[in-house]
Design an enzyme around this catalytic site. Structure first.
Site, PDB file in Angstrom:
ATOM      1  CG  ASP A 158      -0.191  -0.207   2.540  1.00 58.11           C
ATOM      2  OD1 ASP A 158       1.041  -0.367   2.502  1.00 58.11           O
ATOM      3  OD2 ASP A 158      -0.835  -0.227   3.602  1.00 58.11           O
ATOM      4  CB  SER A 179       7.778   5.848  10.692  1.00 55.04           C
ATOM      5  OG  SER A 179       8.258   4.631  10.232  1.00 55.04           O
TER       6      SER A 179
HETATM    7  C1  MIC Z   1       4.351   6.342   8.248  1.00 53.78           C
HETATM    8  O1  MIC Z   1       3.195   6.732   8.314  1.00 53.78           O
HETATM    9  O2  MIC Z   1       5.319   7.027   8.604  1.00 53.78           O
HETATM   10  C2  MIC Z   1       4.618   4.953   7.702  1.00 53.78           C
HETATM   11  C3  MIC Z   1       5.273   5.118   6.389  1.00 53.78           C
HETATM   12  O3  MIC Z   1       3.412   4.269   7.520  1.00 53.78           O
HETATM   13  C4  MIC Z   1       5.505   4.220   8.698  1.00 53.78           C
HETATM   14  C5  MIC Z   1       6.016   2.932   8.227  1.00 53.78           C
HETATM   15  C6  MIC Z   1       7.197   3.048   7.311  1.00 53.78           C
HETATM   16  O4  MIC Z   1       8.027   3.944   7.481  1.00 53.78           O
HETATM   17  O5  MIC Z   1       7.304   2.217   6.412  1.00 53.78           O
HETATM   18  C7  MIC Z   1       4.856   3.987  10.062  1.00 53.78           C
HETATM   19  O6  MIC Z   1       3.992   4.739  10.448  1.00 53.78           O
HETATM   20  O7  MIC Z   1       5.275   3.084  10.791  1.00 53.78           O
END
Ligand code: MIC
Ligand code: SF4
Length: 642
Positions: free
Chosen positions: A64, A535
């Site tokens: 996604d 994240s």
């Molecule tokens: C985000 O919202 O920062 C992400 C991208 O979904 C991250 C995951 C990632 O860095 O792949 C998260 O929230 O963990």
């Protein structure tokens, strides 16, 4: 004594440890989820553990985040790896286009009373169903897929007592913005936020999920709503009534803290640049010109959210303002298909909205970067500086209602000025079609896992030496996010290529950082409060590890990032005397002495340049020390299995 919901779920999943706040416990994990940007690493790690089939009740791998091709093979290679590795090891694979992991999981798999570990910080979205859903690094998720328990600090439980009912044009987003105003981005660290009170009954499951989703921005371990009649109706409408069970706090349950929110008194709000807790009322910034508006993300992309925007345009006969770009990213195939069948989509297109894929899209800086100094209003959950892809953009977070009003007038507008609120009813039945979720192979031996050239070998962590010398390579302030450490956006395609992705480390703060770190053979990072918020990406630990970083010394850490650092053998340490933060400067030569780590809560640091000695707290459990000494969680897990 009566129990709250958190206690009930933790108790029924407890593997070891004492259920008292601040103590380490281990829990059994029922379900896992991964997304493509963290999933490639998680599955490489799962493979390295040598477990043939996942041992969870259900594990789902979503694509996604990274569905766009920047003119290269990298994304497609990653997707093919993810699909084949899932087929081989008993994992369900949700194809790109099926939707955002959290929205799809809420619709199709989340279950009250169960536990879930997800390699994405917004995993708590499923808390809207009464599921204890926790975000973690990919390696922790890999261990859980292999049947290992998940270790966490037993949380404090906060009751958010809701009373009253939201007024028209005020929405679930305003509830969580109000909580962020009260608690700030570090106010939830070490806590589970549990919702209760009469007001809960007035909120649908997707609204509850908007609130639990953004509990991640409070730094909370997770957030939970009770599972009640409304949950039952939602699951029945998803043809999953059998997954329902009642889960409510006992009458005499006790909590560590209590916060009261009167829903009837809330107003439309916004989070100003560049932090989700910089809250103001819409009325404070009314009239500000807006360049771009984005509706979507795992926070606000449900059927109800998108239909509300469609109805505001349609019923009022409005169009998108000529100076505004409005994009819509549906949360899932289910949402997109339903709004296309009932004409909601046609109404959005008619109004002049741009329809994007059912993915994270602009939320992770994957396209739609605002113009220079542009004002962007987003129904998302994060507005960290630069995350949109435009460093000087000003990103505001808001509800779909506020987004719709600004799209019409081209300036920030109180949506209550739009008159009668077009209330959207929850569907009695959702459209069920799981054809884009591919079940695992019946015969795994026939599946070949396909790895293109973008899938690079997993870098290995090493046990630290007893004495570590090196320079303080960078000194940072408070609330440094993982987007500062390892940015996403155009770098996303290198998530399975750590050597390349490491070039991004701190690039927006110091473009030479990675070269400096390599030339010096590694060193130390200095941080302020809440270091590593945001994240769950373990790359924010993996890439610094690859560059030779041995320890991060900060005033305090965000939960997931701290665990990720330990998992990859980087020591997260805090100043025993907070004032010592001022006694170390960038460029200072430091020496860390770990000889006492097993029998003392502190370790010694010498600032050689300033000839000054200080103590650093580690707060590690016995298990965490063993992980560090084994050279990271993967080595530790393999050792234990052997
Ligand atoms: C985000 O919202 O920062 C992400 C991208 O979904 C991250 C995951 C990632 O860095 O792949 C998260 O929230 O963990
Ligand atoms: Fe995707 Fe944004 Fe949600 Fe992260 S916060 S999972 S990038 S939609």
């Amino acid at each position: 004594m009566g129990k709250n919901i958190t206690q009930k779920i933790l108790e029924s999943h407890l593997v070891s440890g004492e259920m008292s706040s601040g103590k380490e416990i281990a829990i059994r994990i029922d379900q896992t989820l991964t997304q493509d940007a963290t999933g490639t690493m998680a599955y490489l790690q799962f493979e390295a553990m040598g477990v043939p089939q996942v041992k969870t009740k259900r594990s789902v791998s979503y694509v996604d985040h990274n569905t766009l091709q920047y003119g290269g093979f990298e994304n497609a290679d990653d997707h093919r790896f993810l699909q084949t590795v899932a087929a081989k090891h008993g994992i369900y694979f949700s194809k790109p286009g099926n939707g955002i992991c959290h929205q799809v999981h809420l619709e199709r798999f989340g279950a009250p009373g169960e536990t879930m570990l997800g390699s994405d910080s917004h995993t708590p979205t499923c808390g809207g169903l009464g599921m204890m859903a926790i975000g973690a690094g990919g390696l922790d998720v890999a261990v859980a897929m292999g049947g290992g328990s998940f270790n966490l600090t037993y949380p404090k439980v906060v009751l958010v007592h809701l009373k009253g009912k939201l007024k028209p044009w005020v929405s679930a987003k305003d509830v969580i913005l109000e909580l962020l105003r009260k608690l700030t981005v570090k106010g939830g660290v070490g806590k589970v936020i549990e919702y209760g009170g009469e007001g809960v009954k007035s909120l649908t499951v997707p609204e509850r999920a908007t609130i639990t989703n953004m509990g991640a921005e409070l730094g909370a371990t997770t957030s939970l709503f009770p599972s009640d009649e409304i949950t039952k109706e939602f699951l029945a409408a998803q043809k999953r009534e059998n997954d329902w069970k009642e889960l409510v706090a006992d009458e005499d349950a006790t909590y560590d803290e209590e916060i009261k929110i009167n829903l009837s008194k809330l107003e439309p709000m916004l989070a100003k640049p560049h932090s989700p807790d910089a809250i103001c009322k819409v009325s404070d910034v009314e009239g500000m010109k807006v360049d771009q508006i984005c509706v979507g993300s795992c926070t606000n992309s449900s059927y109800k959210d998108l239909m509300t925007v469609a109805e505001i345009f349609h019923k009022g006969g409005h169009k998108v303002h000529p100076d505004v770009n409005l994009t819509i990213s549906p949360g899932s195939k289910q949402v997109l298909e339903m709004i296309s069948l009932n004409k909601g989509l046609a109404h959005l297109i008619e109004a002049g909205a741009r329809i994007l894929e059912a993915t994270c899209g602009p939320c992770i800086g994957n396209g739609q970067s605002p113009p220079s100094k542009g004002i962007s209003l987003r129904t998302f959950n994060r507005n960290f500086e630069g995350r949109s892809g435009t460093k000087d953009a000003q990103v505001y977070l808001c509800s779909p209602e506020v987004a719709a009003a600004a799209s019409i007038y081209g300036v920030i507008t109180d949506p209550r000025k739009l008159g009668k609120f077009p209330k959207v009813k929850m569907p009695k039945e959702f459209l069920i079609d799981d054809s884009m979720v591919i079940p695992p192979a019946k015969d795994p031996s026939k599946v070949e896992v396909m790895r293109g050239p973008n899938i690079k070998e997993l870098p290995k962590a090493q046990a630290p030496a007893e004495s570590i010398k090196g320079k303080a390579l960078i000194k940072l302030g408070d609330n440094i996010t993982t987007d500062h450490i390892t940015p996403a956006g155009t770098w996303l395609k290198y998530r399975s290529n750590v050597p390349k992705y490491s070039e991004s480390v701190f690039s927006a703060i110091d473009a030479q950082f990675h070269e400096k770190a390599k030339a010096q053979g590694g060193g130390f990072v200095l941080g302020g409060e809440n270091y590593g918020q945001g994240s769950s990406r373990e790359h924010a630990a993996l890439c610094p590890m690859y560059l030779g970083i041995k320890a991060v010394i900060a005033k305090s850490f965000a939960r997931i990032h701290k665990d990720n650092l330990v998992n990859f053998g980087i020591l997260p340490l805090t100043f025993a005397n907070a004032g010592d933060y001022n006694a170390v400067e960038q460029g200072d030569e430091l020496e860390l002495n770990l000889s006492n780590i097993s029998n003392s809560e502190t370790v010694a640091l010498k600032n050689i340049t300033k000839n000054r000695d200080m103590q650093l707290k580690h707060g590690f459990t016995k298990r965490q020390i063993e992980i560090i000494q084994a050279g990271g969680l993967l080595n530790f897990t393999k050792k234990q299995a052997a």
